[in-house]
Design a protein around this motif. Structure first.
Motif, short mmCIF file in Angstrom:
data_model
loop_
_atom_site.label_atom_id
_atom_site.label_comp_id
_atom_site.label_asym_id
_atom_site.label_seq_id
_atom_site.Cartn_x
_atom_site.Cartn_y
_atom_site.Cartn_z
N LEU A 157 28.09 46.29 32.67
CA LEU A 157 29.43 46.34 33.23
C LEU A 157 29.99 44.93 33.47
O LEU A 157 31.14 44.65 33.13
CB LEU A 157 29.42 47.12 34.55
N LEU A 158 29.19 44.05 34.04
CA LEU A 158 29.70 42.74 34.42
C LEU A 158 29.82 41.79 33.23
O LEU A 158 30.80 41.05 33.12
CB LEU A 158 28.79 42.12 35.48
N VAL A 159 28.82 41.81 32.36
CA VAL A 159 28.85 40.90 31.21
C VAL A 159 29.73 41.44 30.10
O VAL A 159 30.54 40.73 29.50
CB VAL A 159 27.42 40.62 30.71
N GLY A 160 29.59 42.73 29.81
CA GLY A 160 30.38 43.33 28.75
C GLY A 160 29.85 42.97 27.37
O GLY A 160 28.72 42.52 27.20
N GLY A 161 30.71 43.16 26.36
CA GLY A 161 30.32 42.90 24.98
C GLY A 161 29.75 44.13 24.29
O GLY A 161 29.46 44.08 23.08
N TRP A 162 29.57 45.23 25.02
CA TRP A 162 29.07 46.48 24.46
C TRP A 162 29.97 47.61 24.93
O TRP A 162 30.70 47.51 25.92
CB TRP A 162 27.64 46.76 24.93
N PHE A 163 29.92 48.71 24.18
CA PHE A 163 30.63 49.96 24.53
C PHE A 163 32.12 49.71 24.73
O PHE A 163 32.77 50.34 25.57
CB PHE A 163 30.04 50.58 25.80
N GLY A 164 32.69 48.79 23.96
CA GLY A 164 34.12 48.55 24.03
C GLY A 164 34.56 47.68 25.20
O GLY A 164 35.77 47.47 25.38
N LEU A 165 33.62 47.17 25.99
CA LEU A 165 33.97 46.31 27.12
C LEU A 165 34.12 44.87 26.66
O LEU A 165 33.33 44.37 25.86
CB LEU A 165 32.89 46.39 28.20
N GLU A 166 35.13 44.21 27.18
CA GLU A 166 35.37 42.81 26.84
C GLU A 166 34.25 41.92 27.40
O GLU A 166 33.81 42.11 28.53
CB GLU A 166 36.71 42.35 27.41
N TYR A 167 33.80 40.96 26.60
CA TYR A 167 32.76 40.05 27.05
C TYR A 167 33.35 39.05 28.05
O TYR A 167 34.40 38.44 27.80
CB TYR A 167 32.16 39.29 25.86
N VAL A 168 32.69 38.91 29.19
CA VAL A 168 33.12 37.97 30.23
C VAL A 168 31.98 36.99 30.47
O VAL A 168 30.92 37.38 30.98
CB VAL A 168 33.48 38.69 31.54
#
Length: 385
Positions: A157-168
């Protein structure tokens, strides 16, 4: 023959009698706690005089003369009655805290993605509250979800980059989020690792004992600032070309290892406090080493050192502010970073921001302290009341 007087034999218990008038009430509490001795009475009077002298100006600064709303520093430079004071605003500038509150919580985390941080916080609360409530069922499942499943979910959730989440990237993290992540990882890692190190230091195997002693004494012999500096600046110099680790991950490892060394000494103190008969009794039952430690020794030892364990946790929570020196901004770092904002540059901005940060730290530390006292009373089986 004269009849002899029969002694009275009571057939039922005497009913509870009320306490003497002089042994109850507010007056008795004052005499016992505030005026038990002449010296206590003098200290009580001095404390009351100090509070009476300092409390009214503090209340005026924090509430009465404070500025609660505004969009820039000009709102903190005018008094409520109108006009401008020559020496600047005399009250707290809570408008600055309100305007920067989101940054104090999330740092520079993308605004459109902050729901992920909020969701992670909600999941953490939903998992940790039942674990802290003694009567809540399914403790084992709750612990697995909190310490095994939750970190994985929080990472995605926090890092993202998977499952359509933006990488932060982690340099954008900041504020209270960084403080809580560092604290949670440090606490979750330091306690079990500290127990292993304490057992290793008391081991009969020379190699294991030597390794644990060297690690504990080396880490405890240097300040956390040095550990963070080594993890952030020096460690990459010893890695092969092209190999690197995220700076936030290095800070997590440094904080966890530092806390583990101190936790090991706390647990070792508890192990040494257990009577030798407990070890011999476990051996007489034919229990193996890990059975003896897990079923007999460690439960008693950890109960004895609850204050030391929580004290280490509190120190770790406050020490997270030291990551500011390696370019990371926890809650205190985020507050200090916003002092340079020209929009809010006023005499009262730094003091108000620091008071806000100190209050947040105090709330978390006080909560851990009170829960520690609650657990001590709950697990106190030394005598019957």
């Amino acid at each position: 023959m004269q009849e002899h007087d029969l002694s009275f034999v009571r057939a039922e218990l005497v009913a509870n009698q009320p306490a003497p008038r002089g042994q109850k009430g507010f007056g008795h509490w004052l005499r016992r706690n505030m005026f038990a001795t002449p010296f206590d009475g003098v200290l009580t009077v001095l404390a009351v005089l100090f509070i009476a002298y300092s409390l009214p100006p503090l209340l005026n600064w924090a509430f009465i003369d404070a500025q609660w709303t505004g969009s820039d520093r000009s709102f903190c430079a005018t008094v409520a009655q109108g006009g401008v004071q020559p020496d600047g605003w005399s009250g707290a500038c809570w408008a600055f805290v309100g305007a920067k509150f989101q940054q104090f919580l999330y740092g520079r985390y993308p605004i459109d993605e902050r729901w992920r941080v909020a969701l992670t916080g909600v999941l953490f609360v939903l998992l940790i509250v039942p674990l802290l409530v003694p009567r809540a069922p399914h403790k084992a499942l709750n612990a697995i979800l909190l310490f095994v499943v939750f970190p994985v979910v929080a990472f995605f959730l926090l890092v993202g980059g998977w499952f359509g989440l933006e990488y932060v990237e982690t340099p954008l993290w900041g504020g209270l989020m960084v403080t809580l992540v560092l604290s949670f990882v440090g606490i979750a890692v330091s306690l079990p690792l500290g127990i292993v190190l304490a057992l290793g230091r008391r081991s009969q195997m020379p190699v294991v004992k030597m390794i644990c002693v060297i690690f504990i004494e080396t880490v405890r012999g240097v300040p956390l600032v040095t550990v963070l500096f080594m993890a952030s600046v020096m460690l990459p110099l010893f890695l092969p070309a092209g190999v690197t680790f995220d700076k936030f991950l290095r800070a997590l490892i440094g904080v966890a290892l530092f806390a583990s060394a101190y936790m090991a000494e706390v647990v070792r103190g508890g192990l040494q406090a257990i009577p030798k008969g407990q070890y011999e009794g476990a051996d007489s039952l034919g229990l193996g080493y890990w059975q003896k430690m897990g079923l007999i020794v460690l439960p008693q030892a950890l109960k004895l050192v609850i204050p030391g364990i929580v004290n280490t946790f509190i120190g770790l929570f406050k020490d997270t502010s030291l990551v500011y020196i390696i370019g990371m901004f926890d809650l205190l770092g985020a507050v200090r970073q916003n002092f340079s904002d020209a929009t809010w540059a006023s005499p009262q901005t730094p003091m108000t921001g620091l008071v806000f940060a100190g209050f947040v730290f105090w709330c978390f530390c006080f909560g851990m302290s009170r829960y520690s006292i609650f657990m001590e009373r709950l697990l106190d089986t030394g005598h019957k009341r």
